[in-house]
Design an enzyme around this catalytic site. Sequence first.
Site, PDB file in Angstrom:
ATOM      1  N   GLY A  94      -1.822   4.095   1.821  1.00 11.42           N
ATOM      2  CA  GLY A  94      -1.077   4.338   0.596  1.00 11.42           C
ATOM      3  C   GLY A  94      -1.923   4.699  -0.608  1.00 11.42           C
TER       4      GLY A  94
ATOM      5  CG  ASP B 148       5.343  -2.039  11.870  1.00 10.06           C
ATOM      6  OD1 ASP B 148       6.076  -1.255  11.239  1.00 10.06           O
ATOM      7  OD2 ASP B 148       4.247  -1.707  12.357  1.00 10.06           O
TER       8      ASP B 148
ATOM      9  CD  GLU C  89      -2.067   1.569  13.988  1.00  8.61           C
ATOM     10  OE1 GLU C  89      -1.506   1.942  12.945  1.00  8.61           O
ATOM     11  OE2 GLU C  89      -1.568   0.691  14.743  1.00  8.61           O
TER      12      GLU C  89
ATOM     13  CG  HIS D  75       4.869   2.549  12.361  1.00  7.33           C
ATOM     14  ND1 HIS D  75       4.545   3.487  13.320  1.00  7.33           N
ATOM     15  CD2 HIS D  75       4.502   1.350  12.888  1.00  7.33           C
ATOM     16  CE1 HIS D  75       3.992   2.889  14.367  1.00  7.33           C
ATOM     17  NE2 HIS D  75       3.974   1.597  14.137  1.00  7.33           N
TER      18      HIS D  75
ATOM     19  CD  GLU E  23     -28.053   5.933   9.447  1.00  5.67           C
ATOM     20  OE1 GLU E  23     -27.901   6.993  10.094  1.00  5.67           O
ATOM     21  OE2 GLU E  23     -29.140   5.348   9.354  1.00  5.67           O
TER      22      GLU E  23
ATOM     23  CB  SER F  89       4.999  -6.603  -5.415  1.00  9.11           C
ATOM     24  OG  SER F  89       4.022  -6.835  -4.439  1.00  9.11           O
TER      25      SER F  89
ATOM     26  CB  SER G  54      -0.919  -0.008   1.225  1.00 13.55           C
ATOM     27  OG  SER G  54      -1.625   1.217   1.342  1.00 13.55           O
ATOM     28  CD  GLN G  55       1.820   4.591   3.377  1.00 14.31           C
ATOM     29  OE1 GLN G  55       2.479   5.419   2.770  1.00 14.31           O
ATOM     30  NE2 GLN G  55       0.671   4.893   3.968  1.00 14.31           N
TER      31      GLN G  55
END
Length: 340
Positions: A134, A83, A195, A108, A231, A53, A27-28
């Site tokens: 990301g 991490d 988090e 991070h 909602e 990837s 993602s990042q």
Amino acid sequence: MAKTYYDHDADLSLIQAKKVAIIGYGSQGHAHALNLKDSGVQVKVGLAANSKSITKAQKAGLEVDTVAAATAWADVVMILTPDQTQAKIYAEEIAPNIKPGTLLLFAHGFNIHFKTILPAAGIDVGLAAPKAPGHRVREIFSEGGGVPGLIAIHQDATGNAHALNLSYLKGIGCTRAGVLETTFKEETETDLFGEQAVLCGGVSALIKAGYETLVEAGYQPESAYFEVLHELKLIVDLIYRGGLAYMRYSISDTAEWGDYVSGPRVINAESRKAMKQILTEIQNGEFAKRFLADQNSGRKEFQAFRDAEAKHPIEIVGKELRASMPFLDPVTVEEVSKTR
């Protein structure tokens, strides 16, 4: 007030003159690599030889090499793997190949703060942390904007770490929105706390508790889902745009009154006591120790949590309801995992 930096405070030419290795393409990783490339920076993605990837990065027009080779080539190395994998990757592939004077970056502070990675004295070490997933870092940059970011320096061997770190953040678009000066300790501990107590753990538990309360009282599961989960986006979007005051201004008087009289009954003295205990366990390393122990021994507890949560009734009802609302662009974990 902490110092905040914007575009006019950063010199993009500093990072444009460097070779940047992005370790990881999740993602990042994909966002940093592509944003830097669009900013005129020479980028190489470092991946394991069997990484799924590699093809994605190459199709995006990026050069790919092994982690070791990309590290040896680079002047700036940004580690964007999970991490729990960083310490092993650093020890085996980065540490033996990183040159003195290189700027080693993290998004991070976990591994530096908890000392699972101990960079050599001659290396600059900094934090360049966008405050968004990301895909949003990339999406907003492509639209001409940027997400806020954080900057911190752990080690300044060259005397140039801060200026180059800030230039990197400009390259990924963060100085367009503002980059806040912080420390590895503050970023790590506040990020983990946010988090656990609010953004993920707190919200997830609150949603499930609300759903269970309504269903146990005899209300339809579908009605409960709409009221306590569906909602939520409306409320969060209002808060995101104008804070709690704008959210309260935008909702009904009944809802606002309920906010004032009932919110403190849900999040009360016991809740705050639990939050303080969570923060203590983050600060003293208990959380990191438990997390890494499980990750390094087969992720059994992690997977058990994941499997149990997937079976919660709100997930089953929600999947069925979202499938009937294609305008939401609904996704499932099963579908997304096949593409990674």
